[in-house]
Every structure is written in structure tokens, then in C-alpha cells.
Design a protein around this motif. Structure first.
Motif, PDB file in Angstrom:
ATOM      1  N   ASP A 368       0.777  -1.168   0.012  1.00  0.00           N
ATOM      2  CA  ASP A 368       0.052   0.121   0.132  1.00  0.00           C
ATOM      3  C   ASP A 368       0.811   1.347  -0.048  1.00  0.00           C
ATOM      4  O   ASP A 368       0.341   2.213  -0.080  1.00  0.00           O
ATOM      5  CB  ASP A 368      -0.786   0.084   1.255  1.00  0.00           C
ATOM      6  CG  ASP A 368      -2.142  -1.028   1.122  1.00  0.00           C
ATOM      7  OD1 ASP A 368      -2.503  -1.082  -0.064  1.00  0.00           O
ATOM      8  OD2 ASP A 368      -2.401  -1.330   1.991  1.00  0.00           O
ATOM      9  N   LYS A 369       1.992   1.039   0.192  1.00  0.00           N
ATOM     10  CA  LYS A 369       3.109   2.191   0.099  1.00  0.00           C
ATOM     11  C   LYS A 369       3.414   2.759  -1.258  1.00  0.00           C
ATOM     12  O   LYS A 369       3.289   2.118  -2.148  1.00  0.00           O
ATOM     13  CB  LYS A 369       4.320   2.003   0.806  1.00  0.00           C
ATOM     14  CG  LYS A 369       4.144   1.478   2.301  1.00  0.00           C
ATOM     15  CD  LYS A 369       3.463   2.283   3.056  1.00  0.00           C
ATOM     16  CE  LYS A 369       3.324   1.924   4.566  1.00  0.00           C
ATOM     17  NZ  LYS A 369       2.479   2.646   5.297  1.00  0.00           N
ATOM     18  N   PRO A 370       3.602   4.140  -1.521  1.00  0.00           N
ATOM     19  CA  PRO A 370       3.642   4.658  -2.973  1.00  0.00           C
ATOM     20  C   PRO A 370       4.689   3.858  -3.915  1.00  0.00           C
ATOM     21  O   PRO A 370       4.577   3.560  -4.951  1.00  0.00           O
ATOM     22  CB  PRO A 370       4.013   6.035  -2.722  1.00  0.00           C
ATOM     23  CG  PRO A 370       3.596   6.280  -1.130  1.00  0.00           C
ATOM     24  CD  PRO A 370       3.808   5.149  -0.464  1.00  0.00           C
ATOM     25  N   ILE A 371       5.818   3.281  -3.117  1.00  0.00           N
ATOM     26  CA  ILE A 371       6.893   2.844  -3.954  1.00  0.00           C
ATOM     27  C   ILE A 371       7.701   1.843  -3.094  1.00  0.00           C
ATOM     28  O   ILE A 371       8.129   2.513  -1.976  1.00  0.00           O
ATOM     29  CB  ILE A 371       7.621   4.015  -4.810  1.00  0.00           C
ATOM     30  CG1 ILE A 371       8.904   3.154  -5.354  1.00  0.00           C
ATOM     31  CG2 ILE A 371       8.476   4.973  -3.897  1.00  0.00           C
ATOM     32  CD1 ILE A 371       9.538   4.038  -6.549  1.00  0.00           C
ATOM     33  N   VAL A 372       8.183   0.712  -3.334  1.00  0.00           N
ATOM     34  CA  VAL A 372       8.747  -0.235  -2.456  1.00  0.00           C
ATOM     35  C   VAL A 372      10.035  -0.951  -3.379  1.00  0.00           C
ATOM     36  O   VAL A 372       9.595  -1.042  -4.661  1.00  0.00           O
ATOM     37  CB  VAL A 372       8.116  -1.013  -1.553  1.00  0.00           C
ATOM     38  CG1 VAL A 372       7.129  -0.338  -0.692  1.00  0.00           C
ATOM     39  CG2 VAL A 372       7.213  -1.932  -2.577  1.00  0.00           C
ATOM     40  N   ILE A 373      11.048  -1.362  -2.955  1.00  0.00           N
ATOM     41  CA  ILE A 373      11.879  -1.916  -3.498  1.00  0.00           C
ATOM     42  C   ILE A 373      11.664  -3.513  -3.410  1.00  0.00           C
ATOM     43  O   ILE A 373      11.316  -3.935  -2.386  1.00  0.00           O
ATOM     44  CB  ILE A 373      13.379  -1.515  -3.221  1.00  0.00           C
ATOM     45  CG1 ILE A 373      14.294  -1.961  -4.042  1.00  0.00           C
ATOM     46  CG2 ILE A 373      13.556  -2.220  -1.865  1.00  0.00           C
ATOM     47  CD1 ILE A 373      15.780  -1.510  -4.036  1.00  0.00           C
TER      48      ILE A 373
END
Length: 573
Positions: A368-373
Motif C-alpha cells: 500500500d506504500k507509494p513505492i517499494v523496492i
């Protein structure tokens, strides 16, 4: 003399309301019965219904669902996109021998009117105004739609749709920019690649406990992602130096918050969401006692979000391997936090983070976070391949941006029908989170995912536990690893990528010696899964044929560690 009067501006809610009202008025002006506003994603592969005549709100309930799939649907929307012209389909006139499928099978007349971006360089379709008539249409719709009354309304709709679309484009390009920054920093110092994502996630966890609102948490997350971007101005030999820095080198390092501030500040005119984030970033190395940098602020002079960022940055630095140090144990981290309570860190935030660790509140809402690695594992008919990159959340699901110079083998180039299964992996503080990925489109640089479904993983002792370990190979050779999760039936260990040139050698591991604090325990078994995330390999090891006495000993160590950790964490509350 002059007179100043307040000018009323249109907010987002008023914009959507005016947009919906204008389309409804145009539909009535044309004598049609139904309408929909369809917007396309940036590469025009998908369309989503922003609003319609049958929905009371704008955006409507379905704006997060794929309404049109260009690759899979033979729709008149395809014709409109290909021709870049308005398409009129009259069921009473056309026999539909072309095979194109209308949106409404019940309607006798359909109009597909393209909406273009306001772009001086090229003409690009960003949406479609769809109209329908359920019974026979009297008159010439192609003539009526060009008359001034209708044309003025269409021009008004064009302007409003461009405002809505540009917000989507700016958010997408912002995350593309973050992806580029991540690649540049990785090239300078590979061990820093995951750091901004870890800091962003931990900052959000602390922010939730501190009572920040969703918009504040979103901005804090962005601040976490960008807080170290100024390190692109720091020479790589300083970032990777294994010995203590000289005074001059430390002075260079201390300038990175200001560099980060200037970079983010330069983008605030283009990306309004970044406004104010530069100040959060500037002060993330201030100390609560006033001895930090760059401005020597103290206590509540330091912005709250900067104080949160500071403690999240420090904790991730402690738990992570760097070129100049090994990771600290959880107990050592807790000792550092408590020792620096009121010195380096805000005392209340130390209490909050200890509470998070004690209650084991590692959030499961990472996607749900905007961008993850993370890594996207594709199982194709010819084999499997793992791609490294960034997962960006969109209103239609997710976009996985593949890292530059990633694997370009045939399995990576496989067509969508060849993909049997896709899994997204990400990691936080040694814990690997795994999700089934529903892939809808793939090319060399981007994979579109409509949905992520959490996969149930074996139960581990969930507190971070960085234990030393020795893997034993069939040829009697050995290698050191870090065991980061352990349970009664299996464990996980991780190693730097460079430790094994050929990961296939991991199949030859037949036992692992676990270095508990007071004794060593050896378990037999096999590696059942290997996932590469960033610069590390995360390996799942299943126990085979171990004695119940050995299993009981592992459980005793787990319970002992849990009691010890809870006792230490209780001191910070």
C-alpha cells in the motif's frame, strides 16, 4: 486607491463536480441517453472509468478497476486510439462485420470522442468521452457534435480532464525520478540501495503511532525516500570507505542533508506534493540535545517529521550492513536507543519505537506504500527468472519498474501467455514478504500488475534475530552466513551476492550450524528457495531428519530470546 476582492478558486471536489455536470449537460445537448468518461494510463494500454451518468460521485466507485484492456479487448476504443479520430457506431447502419465489440450491446448508437493532452510537442490521447443512445437517433450526430454549443462544452471538458490527468502524470514521473535516483546511489554504494525504502517504511510506522494523518504519512514516506539523495554529490570512495573517515571526509558527508534539500527544493515547483518536504530532509541529522547538523537545532525546534526521520534513519543504519561496519544485534540497537534518549533522539519517539519492537508491529501493508523496492519472480514455461526493481502503486494496481542492466535472458523476454506464475518479494529488517502477483502486461522495462495477494509463509520467531551461522556443503567446505529468521521447522539466512558467484552451489548445502549465544546447534536439511532482493540472497532452509531433542533446544533458545527481548524493550517504555 485600489480595492482587493477575494478570488474563489476551484478545489478538487469542485473540479470533479463541474466536470461531471458539464458532461451531463453535453449529453443532454446532443440528445443522448448515457455517458462515461474513460481515462487511459500513460502508455494507453489500459482505460479506467473515472465517472459515468449512473454513478453519483466523481471519481466513481470503479475508477480503480481496469475498464478497458487494449491487448485483450477488440473494442471500438482500439479504433479510436489507432485512428486518433472520433468514432461513431450506428447499429442500424453498420453491420459490425469488422468484429469490434461495442461497450453497450443494448444501445443503437455509440460515440467515442477522443480527449487529447494539451501538449505543444505532440498530439496524445489521454481519454475518451463515450455517449450512447438506446433507441433510434433522429438527426446527424457528426454534424451536431461540431456545433458551437457542443464544441464549447467539449473544450471545457478537455481543460478539466487535462488538469486531472496531469496530476496522475506528475505522480508517475515523480516515482520514475525516485527510481532513477535509486539507481544512481546504488551505483555509488550498492549497500545503500534499500536504505531509503527501509527508512520510509519505518518512518511511517512511527508516524502512525505518533498520530500523523494519512496526508502527513504520505509526505513523510516521500521524505524517507529522498532524505539521502544528496549523497550523489559525495564521492563513492568516501561512501564505501571501510576505515574511519578523516575530518575533511566527514565534513563532506555532513553536507549531504543540504544537497538533498537543494535537490528536492528544485523540484517543488514541478511537484507541489514535495513542498515542505525539503525542510524535513534538511534537519534529519539534527540531535535532540542541539549538537547535530546543519543548524544545531534542539528539542522541539526540530520539526517532528525530521525527528521521526532521524530515529528511523539511525535504526536502519544500525540493523544494516555497511562497508564500514557489521549489523548490530536487536539488543545492541535497544541499548543505543535508550542511551541516546534525550541526547540524539526525541525521548517520546524512543518510547514509540520500543513499543513497535515489543509489539512486533511490522506492518503487512507494504504494497500500500507509494513505492517499494523488491524482486519480481517470473515462472515461465522454459524456467524461472528474478527481476530487481521498484514497485510503484497506481490507481489500477501496480507498475514494476525493472532496474537498468537487469537480466535480459529469454525468460525475461517471454510473452505474457508464457508466464505461469509471478511472485513479488520485498524485505524489511530480515523478514521477507511474499505476494502472488497478477501480471497483466510486460515489456523490457515495465511489468503491470493488477493485484498483489499476500502468501502465507512458514511461521518464524518474528523479532529480528541476526544470528551468526555456518553453512556446510556436501564437499565438506563451509561458509559464514547471517541467520535472520528461525523456527521449529525451518530457518532463513542471507548472504551478500558476491559471496557466491554461482547460486546453484546453494543446492549442495546439507546442514547449517546455528551460533546461539551460549551454544552451537547443527540442523540438517536443504535450501528450498532462494530470492535475490537488491544485493543480497535470502535463502529458505527446511529441516530434514532432525532429532526432536534438537528441535526442543531450538524452541528453548527462541523462548529465551523472546523473554530477554521483551524485558529489554520494557525498559524503554
Amino acid at each position: 486607491m485600489y480595492k482587493a476582492i477575494e478570488v474563489k478558486t476551484m478545489g478538487e471536489k469542485e473540479l470533479y463536480s463541474h466536470l461531471k455536470g458539464t458532461i451531463a449537460a453535453l449529453c443532454n445537448c446532443l440528445g443522448l441517453d448515457d455517458w462515461k468518461l474513460i481515462l487511459f494510463n500513460i502508455d494507453r494500454l489500459y482505460g479506467y472509468k473515472l465517472c459515468s451518468a449512473k454513478e453519483p460521485d466523481c471519481p466513481g466507485a470503479d475508477y480503480k478497476k481496469i475498464f478497458f484492456d487494449r491487448k485483450r479487448q477488440n473494442s471500438y476504443l482500439n479504433v479510436m486510439l489507432d485512428e486518433e479520430k472520433a468514432i461513431i457506431y450506428d447499429k442500424l447502419v453498420n453491420d459490425n462485420s469488422s468484429g469490434y465489440v461495442p461497450i453497450s450491446k443494448e444501445s443503437l448508437l455509440e460515440v467515442y470522442y477522443p480527449l487529447f493532452s494539451v501538449n505543444r510537442f505532440e498530439k496524445e490521447i489521454i481519454g475518451c468521452l463515450y455517449f450512447a443512445k438506446h433507441d433510434h437517433y433522429q438527426g446527424d450526430i457528426s454534424e451536431l457534435i461540431t456545433k458551437k454549443a457542443a464544441a464549447d462544452k467539449i473544450m471545457d471538458i478537455h481543460r478539466m480532464v487535462n488538469v486531472v490527468y496531469m496530476k496522475y502524470i506528475k505522480e508517475r514521473t515523480l516515482f520514475n525520478l525516485i527510481h532513477v535516483f535509486s539507481e544512481v546511489i546504488k551505483a555509488k554504494e550498492p549497500l545503500l540501495e534499500k536504505h531509503p525504502y527501509n527508512v520510509a517504511l519505518l518512518s511511517n510506522m512511527i508516524g502512525i503511532e505518533a498520530g500523523l494523518s494519512p496526508p502527513q504519512l504520505y509526505r513523510l514516506y516521500l521524505a524517507g525516500l529522498l532524505h539521502d539523495v544528496g549523497k550523489i554529490f559525495v564521492p563513492g570512495d568516501i561512501l564505501t570507505k571501510k576505515t574511519p573517515l578523516t575530518e575533511g571526509e566527514m565534513d563532506i558527508i555532513k553536507k549531504h542533508p543540504l544537497h538533498s534539500y537543494n535537490i528536492v527544493k528544485a523540484f517543488t515547483h514541478e511537484y507541489k506534493i514535495l513542498a515542505g518536504i525539503e525542510d524535513i530532509i534538511l534537519h534529519h541529522h539534527e540531535r535532540y540535545d542541539g549538537t547535530g547538523y546543519p543548524d544545531g537545532l534542539a528539542g522541539e525546534e526540530i520539526p517532528l517529521k525530521s525527528r521521526i526521520l532521524a530515529i528511523a534513519d539511525a535504526v536502519d543504519a544500525m540493523v544494516s550492513k555497511r562497508s564500514y561496519k557489521i549489523p548490530k544485534s536487536p539488543n545492541d540497537i535497544i541499548d543505543d536507543l535508550l542511551y541516546n534518549k534525550g541526547k540524539q533522539f526525541d525521548p517520546e519517539l524512543v518510547t514509540l519505537i520500543c513499543k513497535l519492537m515489543r509489539e512486533q508491529k511490522i506492518k503487512s501493508d507494504i504494497p500500500d506504500k507509494p513505492i517499494v523496492i523488491g524482486a519480481l519472480e517470473l515462472l515461465a514455461r522454459e524456467g524461472a527468472c528474478q527481476l530487481q526493481g521498484n514497485l510503484i502503486k497506481t490507481n489500477l494496481g501496480y507498475t514494476f519498474m525493472i532496474n537498468y542492466n537487469e537480466c535480459q535472458c529469454e525468460k525475461c523476454k517471454c510473452q505474457l501467455p508464457d508466464i505461469i506464475k509471478a511472485t513479488f518479494h520485498t524485505e524489511y529488517q530480515g523478514e521477507v514478504h511474499e505476494y502472488e502477483a497478477r501480471v497483466t502486461h510486460k515489456d523490457k522495462e515495465v511489468v503491470h500488475i493488477s493485484r498483489l495477494i499476500p502468501k502465507s509463509l512458514p511461521t518464524y520467531f518474528s523479532l529480528p534475530w541476526m544470528l551468526g551461522g555456518i553453512v556446510n556443503f556436501k564437499d565438506l567446505s563451509t561458509s559464514e552466513v547471517i541467520i535472520n529468521n528461525i523456527g521449529g521447522n525451518s530457518l532463513e539466512f542471507c548472504v551478500p551476492m558476491e559471496q557466491f558467484e554461482d547460486i546453484n552451489v546453494l543446492d549442495n548445502i546439507n546442514s547449517i550450524t546455528i551460533n546461539f549465544e551460549d551454544e552451537d546447534t547443527t540442523v540438517t536439511g536443504k535450501v528450498s528457495k532462494v530470492v535475490r532482493i537488491s544485493q543480497r540472497l535470502y535463502c529458505h532452509f527446511d529441516y530434514l531428519n532432525i532429532l526432536e531433542a534438537t528441535r526442543d533446544g531450538i524452541f528453548r533458545q527462541i523462548f529465551k530470546k523472546q523473554a530477554e527481548t521483551n524485558r529489554v524493550l520494557g525498559w524503554g517504555l
